[in-house]
Design a protein around this motif. Structure first.
Motif: not given
Length: 260
Positions: A81-97, A210-213, A231-234
């Motif tokens: 659960r922990i590693v999947i949620v933290l992976g979702f956080v990284r993907q949601a922010m769009g910060t790549q790696n 919401v920020i992306d939209m 590029i602008i939303s990150m």
């Protein structure tokens, strides 16, 4: 360039030391017998007694457990659960790696040890220490070690997943937790962890979506359709995450989700 060479030297230094030790051990192996020093040998010998067969099987069993230890960690603890949620956080922010995968796995591992510390302490007190002190045998130690893990998994497993797996694997409906086999409990626990992790990931995605939209709508209204909204939303995502102390909120929610 000098900094890169320095880091490369630091990485190669342990390997060079290990190689030197192995070479020294090989070249001095013949002298060890003359000096009476203990040596380590590897080989396969004929097992003539039941004790030798038992020892060989125990070594094979230990090597097998060591090889599948990461899988056991994934299946029976809160790591999934922990590693999947933290992976979702990284993907949601769009910060790549960023943060890197090693950081995500390391944080997930230490948070897993933190959440599982009561269970691990109970296993150490009731199973490991009595076995090390030769108060109980291997069978009793294994039973006492599995019991706290089963209690943890039963506290987190969902009734729907447990019912699904018991209907598939068992002929009769269990009347108690003791009637549920461990091999049925583990996949039910895994399915429950996956479901909770994806539910938390969906909630994490909403504010960033919401920020992306909003950014995409503003850019479209300004006629900047060729400019990628990511590029602008990150920067705004990072600013929002920092202002609300996102890591503390995510980690705190994860730890509290394992409460009774």
């Amino acid at each position: 360039m000098t900094c890169k060479r320095h880091h490369l030297t630091l990485l190669l230094l342990p390997l060079l030391i290990l190689f030197a030790v192995v070479c020294a051990a090989i070249f001095t192996a013949t002298d060890a017998h003359a000096l009476g020093l203990p040596t380590i040998t590897f080989g396969v010998e004929d097992a003539n007694t039941p004790q030798q067969v038992s020892n060989a099987l125990q070594v094979l069993f230990v090597l097998t457990i060591v090889s599948v230890a990461p899988a056991i960690l994934l299946m029976t603890t809160c790591f999934t659960r922990i590693v999947i949620v933290l992976g979702f956080v990284r993907q949601a922010m769009g910060t790549q790696n960023m943060p890197p995968t090693q950081i995500i796995l390391g944080l997930s591992l230490f948070l897993s040890f933190f959440v599982m510390s009561p269970t691990l302490t109970k296993i150490n007190e009731e199973a490991l220490q009595p076995y090390m002190n030769e108060q109980i045998d291997q069978t009793a130690a294994l039973e006492k070690a599995i019991a706290p893990m089963r209690d943890f998994m039963f506290s987190q497993v969902r009734e729907e997943e447990l019912t699904l797996l018991t209907e598939i694997t068992m002929k009769s409906e269990p009347t108690d937790q003791k009637d549920v086999p461990t091999m049925t409990l583990i996949p039910a626990f895994m399915l429950s962890e996956l479901k909770r992790a994806f539910q938390m990931g969906f909630l994490i995605y909403i504010p960033f979506l919401v920020i992306d939209m909003i950014v995409a709508s503003i850019l479209m209204s300004m006629g900047m359709m060729m400019l990628p909204p990511v590029i602008i939303s990150m920067p705004f995502k990072l600013l929002l995450f920092v202002l609300v102390d996102g890591w503390s909120l995510v980690v705190g929610s994860l730890i509290k989700s394992f409460g009774p």
